[in-house]
Design a protein around this motif. Structure first.
Motif, short mmCIF file in Angstrom:
data_model
loop_
_atom_site.label_atom_id
_atom_site.label_comp_id
_atom_site.label_asym_id
_atom_site.label_seq_id
_atom_site.Cartn_x
_atom_site.Cartn_y
_atom_site.Cartn_z
N GLN A 128 94.56 33.21 41.89
CA GLN A 128 93.82 33.96 42.38
C GLN A 128 92.48 34.40 41.39
OE1 GLN A 128 94.19 34.59 45.66
NE2 GLN A 128 95.85 33.07 45.59
N VAL A 129 92.28 35.68 41.28
CA VAL A 129 91.06 36.17 40.72
C VAL A 129 91.47 35.79 39.08
CG1 VAL A 129 89.69 37.94 39.73
CG2 VAL A 129 90.51 37.99 42.31
N ILE A 130 90.38 35.16 38.41
CA ILE A 130 90.68 34.86 36.85
C ILE A 130 89.46 35.73 36.18
CG2 ILE A 130 90.49 33.25 35.03
CD1 ILE A 130 91.39 31.15 37.27
N ASN A 131 88.47 35.62 36.72
CA ASN A 131 87.17 36.50 36.13
C ASN A 131 86.02 36.32 37.28
OD1 ASN A 131 84.88 37.04 34.67
ND2 ASN A 131 85.88 36.17 32.72
N HIS A 132 85.88 37.65 37.52
CA HIS A 132 84.53 37.68 38.44
C HIS A 132 83.40 38.73 37.71
CE1 HIS A 132 86.60 36.81 42.62
NE2 HIS A 132 86.33 35.69 41.91
N SER A 133 83.56 38.75 36.44
CA SER A 133 82.72 39.68 35.95
C SER A 133 81.65 39.07 34.96
CB SER A 133 83.46 40.83 35.15
OG SER A 133 84.45 40.14 34.01
N ASP A 134 81.85 38.05 34.58
CA ASP A 134 80.98 37.34 33.64
C ASP A 134 80.20 36.22 34.41
OD1 ASP A 134 81.63 38.37 30.86
OD2 ASP A 134 83.60 37.32 31.24
N SER A 135 79.01 36.33 34.13
CA SER A 135 78.07 35.21 34.58
C SER A 135 77.92 33.90 34.04
CB SER A 135 76.47 35.89 34.25
OG SER A 135 76.08 35.74 33.03
N VAL A 136 77.59 32.92 34.96
CA VAL A 136 77.74 31.56 34.57
C VAL A 136 76.68 31.32 33.56
CG1 VAL A 136 76.04 31.01 36.28
CG2 VAL A 136 77.41 29.26 35.55
N ILE A 137 75.49 32.05 33.33
CA ILE A 137 74.64 31.86 32.25
C ILE A 137 74.91 32.34 31.26
CG2 ILE A 137 72.47 32.83 31.44
CD1 ILE A 137 71.38 33.07 34.49
N ALA A 138 75.75 33.63 31.02
CA ALA A 138 76.22 34.20 29.73
C ALA A 138 77.44 33.13 29.25
CB ALA A 138 76.88 35.55 29.79
N ALA A 188 73.59 26.76 35.08
CA ALA A 188 74.19 26.14 33.85
C ALA A 188 73.32 25.23 32.99
CB ALA A 188 75.44 25.76 34.16
N ARG A 189 72.56 24.35 34.06
CA ARG A 189 71.85 23.21 33.36
C ARG A 189 70.73 23.84 32.94
NH1 ARG A 189 73.36 18.83 32.47
NH2 ARG A 189 73.00 20.01 30.58
N ASN A 190 70.12 24.94 33.49
CA ASN A 190 69.08 25.46 32.92
C ASN A 190 69.06 26.42 31.51
OD1 ASN A 190 67.39 24.95 35.21
ND2 ASN A 190 67.73 26.80 36.18
N GLN A 191 70.54 26.52 31.05
CA GLN A 191 70.82 27.22 29.91
C GLN A 191 71.28 26.26 28.76
OE1 GLN A 191 70.57 30.51 29.49
NE2 GLN A 191 69.53 30.37 31.35
N VAL A 192 71.96 24.90 29.14
CA VAL A 192 72.40 24.33 28.13
C VAL A 192 71.95 22.81 28.16
CG1 VAL A 192 74.64 25.86 28.15
CG2 VAL A 192 74.55 23.39 29.58
N ASN A 193 72.33 22.30 27.07
CA ASN A 193 71.70 20.89 26.78
C ASN A 193 73.20 19.74 26.62
OD1 ASN A 193 69.08 21.24 26.70
ND2 ASN A 193 69.39 22.01 24.76
N ASN A 222 92.53 29.47 30.19
CA ASN A 222 92.69 30.05 28.97
C ASN A 222 91.64 30.69 28.33
OD1 ASN A 222 94.63 30.32 26.70
ND2 ASN A 222 93.49 28.92 25.40
N PHE A 223 90.36 30.37 28.57
CA PHE A 223 89.18 30.87 28.23
C PHE A 223 88.74 32.04 29.18
CE2 PHE A 223 88.09 27.07 25.86
CZ PHE A 223 88.94 27.18 24.79
N MET A 224 88.46 31.69 30.44
CA MET A 224 87.95 32.68 31.44
C MET A 224 88.86 33.92 31.72
SD MET A 224 84.96 31.41 32.62
CE MET A 224 84.92 32.41 33.86
N LYS A 225 89.89 33.82 31.37
CA LYS A 225 91.04 35.02 31.53
C LYS A 225 90.56 35.88 30.55
CE LYS A 225 95.17 33.30 29.20
NZ LYS A 225 96.53 32.78 29.46
N MET A 226 90.00 35.52 29.48
CA MET A 226 89.84 36.49 28.31
C MET A 226 88.63 37.44 28.77
SD MET A 226 92.16 35.95 26.29
CE MET A 226 93.29 34.29 25.55
N LYS A 227 88.78 38.66 27.94
CA LYS A 227 87.67 39.49 28.14
C LYS A 227 86.26 39.10 27.48
CE LYS A 227 86.25 44.23 26.68
NZ LYS A 227 86.58 45.59 26.08
N ASN A 228 86.45 38.01 26.73
CA ASN A 228 85.02 37.48 26.15
C ASN A 228 85.32 35.86 26.12
OD1 ASN A 228 82.78 36.41 24.94
ND2 ASN A 228 82.27 38.25 23.75
N PRO A 229 84.93 34.95 27.32
CA PRO A 229 85.25 33.91 27.33
C PRO A 229 84.58 32.83 26.07
CG PRO A 229 84.86 34.47 29.72
CD PRO A 229 84.54 35.72 28.57
N GLY A 230 83.53 33.35 25.74
CA GLY A 230 82.76 32.66 24.81
C GLY A 230 83.25 32.81 23.41
#
Length: 258
Positions: free
Chosen positions: A62-72, A104-109, A240-248
């Protein structure tokens, strides 16, 4: 009807609606359609091998992470040292959107994998138009003829292909001529149980010419080290990353530990 069958049934209706609203010539005219793609297989072989995933939810969790943006998140994944980023574009079951891919394409290479339930050629053109470098094909929902047709089309458009299998039967029944990477999903589709033994058992059956990817259930450095012994080069890590408070930050710590 299992979860994959339900998803495919809904996906057919979704694709039909999209084709009526955005024509194939419109997709081909996209500014990104002529973009030179970045090789996902090369980045995996020469880099960390980690494929970080942007995923908001899933049918199993179900919900893993609805708070963080794809850009961030995708920007942070690139800085963390990910070899590639998987972007879920299915809306109904995973909370994604095709617009996530272009953001995402606009943010990363680094390479972007469009993770989607591809059942028609239209979706492959769509992936190219929205900035993907590679597409996912799922053997469990495709015939051998479709795997061959879709993977060949992807190559014609300059995209790489990751073929996902769950067992020996799917691997044996899939033509790999135009497949660049073979991913073994460690999740049992019937029970949703996850076991890395699936990757280990199928490893010797995968051609050495293909880049081996292990998917699902990878949450530790030890797991990656054990899979490398079976010649796996890539490791798809989503929840494993997305469920964390700060995925990055989680991705950075994990990749640095490798």
């Amino acid at each position: 009807m299992n979860i994959l069958e339900r998803i495919v049934k809904d996906k057919k209706q979704e694709v039909a609606a999209k084709k009526n609203s955005l024509s194939l010539p419109f997709l081909v005219s996209s500014p990104l359609f002529d973009r030179t793609v970045v090789s996902m297989s090369e980045h995996i072989i020469t880099g960390s091998g980690v494929i970080s995933e942007f995923k908001r939810r899933s049918p199993s969790k179900q919900v893993i992470n609805h708070s963080d943006s794809v850009i961030a998140v995708t920007s942070a994944y690139e800085k963390a040292g990910a070899s590639a980023i998987s972007v879920l574009t299915d809306t109904k079951y995973f909370g994604g959107a095709i617009d996530d891919l272009i953001q995402a394409r606009n943010q990363v290479n680094i390479p972007l994998l469009r993770k989607e339930f591809i059942i028609e050629p239209y979706q492959i053109y769509e992936a190219k138009a929205y900035g993907a470098d590679a597409i996912l094909l799922i053997a469990a929902i495709l015939t051998a003829a479709q795997v061959l047709q879709f993977s060949e089309l992807a190559h014609q458009l300059g995209l790489e292909v990751l073929l996902e299998v769950h067992n020996k039967e799917e691997l044996d029944g899939s033509p790999l001529e135009f497949v660049d990477l073979v991913g073994v999903n460690n999740r049992n589709l019937k029970t949703f149980e996850v076991s890395l033994e699936t990757s280990k058992e199928l490893a010797p059956l995968i051609s050495k010419e293909k880049v081996k990817i292990s998917e699902s259930g990878i949450s530790s450095i030890e797991a990656i080290h054990s899979l490398k012994e079976y010649d796996y080069k890539g490791f798809l890590i989503g929840e494993n990353f997305m469920k964390m408070k700060n995925p990055g930050a989680a991705a950075t710590e994990f990749i640095n530990a490798l």
